[in-house]
Scaffold this motif. Sequence first.
Motif, PDB file in Angstrom:
ATOM      1  N   SER A 125       0.827  -1.208   0.000  1.00  0.00           N
ATOM      2  CA  SER A 125       0.000   0.000   0.000  1.00  0.00           C
ATOM      3  C   SER A 125       0.859   1.255   0.000  1.00  0.00           C
ATOM      4  O   SER A 125       0.536   2.241  -0.665  1.00  0.00           O
ATOM      5  N   LEU A 132       0.620   4.228  -2.703  1.00  0.00           N
ATOM      6  CA  LEU A 132       0.260   5.606  -2.370  1.00  0.00           C
ATOM      7  C   LEU A 132       1.410   6.577  -2.605  1.00  0.00           C
ATOM      8  O   LEU A 132       1.200   7.706  -3.043  1.00  0.00           O
ATOM      9  N   ARG A 137       8.700   8.479   1.662  1.00  0.00           N
ATOM     10  CA  ARG A 137       8.898   8.080   0.266  1.00  0.00           C
ATOM     11  C   ARG A 137      10.367   7.827  -0.028  1.00  0.00           C
ATOM     12  O   ARG A 137      10.717   6.900  -0.763  1.00  0.00           O
TER      13      ARG A 137
END
Length: 249
Positions: A175, A179, A196
């Motif tokens: 996930s 995202l 990230r």
Amino acid sequence: MLAPRARWGAALGAVYRAQLSRARVARIPLLFVATFQSLGIMILMRGVVDGGAEARAVVAGSSVLVVAFVALNLLAQYFGQLRATGGLDHYATLPVPAASVVLGTAAAYASFTAPGVLVTALAGSVLFQLPLGGLWVLVAVVPLTGAALSGLGAALGLLAPRPELATLCGQLGMSAALLLGVVPGDGLPAVLGWARDLLPSTYGVEALARTFEARPDWGSVLADLTVCAVVGVLSLALATRAYRRAATR
């Protein structure tokens, strides 16, 4: 006397072939699911994204998501179940190095992602009207990103105390790849931007996204692939250590 330990290369090849034949039947349907999932995300995003950096991020992130689904999510589940059911005892009795077991299994799972990544990247390039000339970089993106995510998935499965937690961790990791992979880093808050940067798949996404530009910065592409390779070595080393720990307890 016990049989002598097999050489590392021979052991790796044997584990890879064994896992490849096992996964061919059980995992191919799930690979179709991963590919269709990525294609569906791109079709959905086509209605809100016209082009530019957003389109490049969507296509690159959706392509790498196929790798995350198989190499991270499914491998975490596999090693979690293997540990819970005592399957590690079988590998522990074999005269093969621990690294060959982890790397051979990870390579087998990552191998199934190549067709899905290629189909997703081609379909996304046509859908968002992106150039196709740089897709050859997938030859490097798939194995390097697959190694990084496979090592992480194996480590999550081996370190989780219960298989349910291994499944949960694998799904959360997939996930996060979804995202944080389909949104350009410039559009994220600082906290999510840091998350990230810590995600191994980010550098594969960035390398692939740069190839969709009119004039790709190949130096930056090489830098992203280098970081991805380093993370892959570290994650596979972590998974090997977790395997030794789980197999000797």
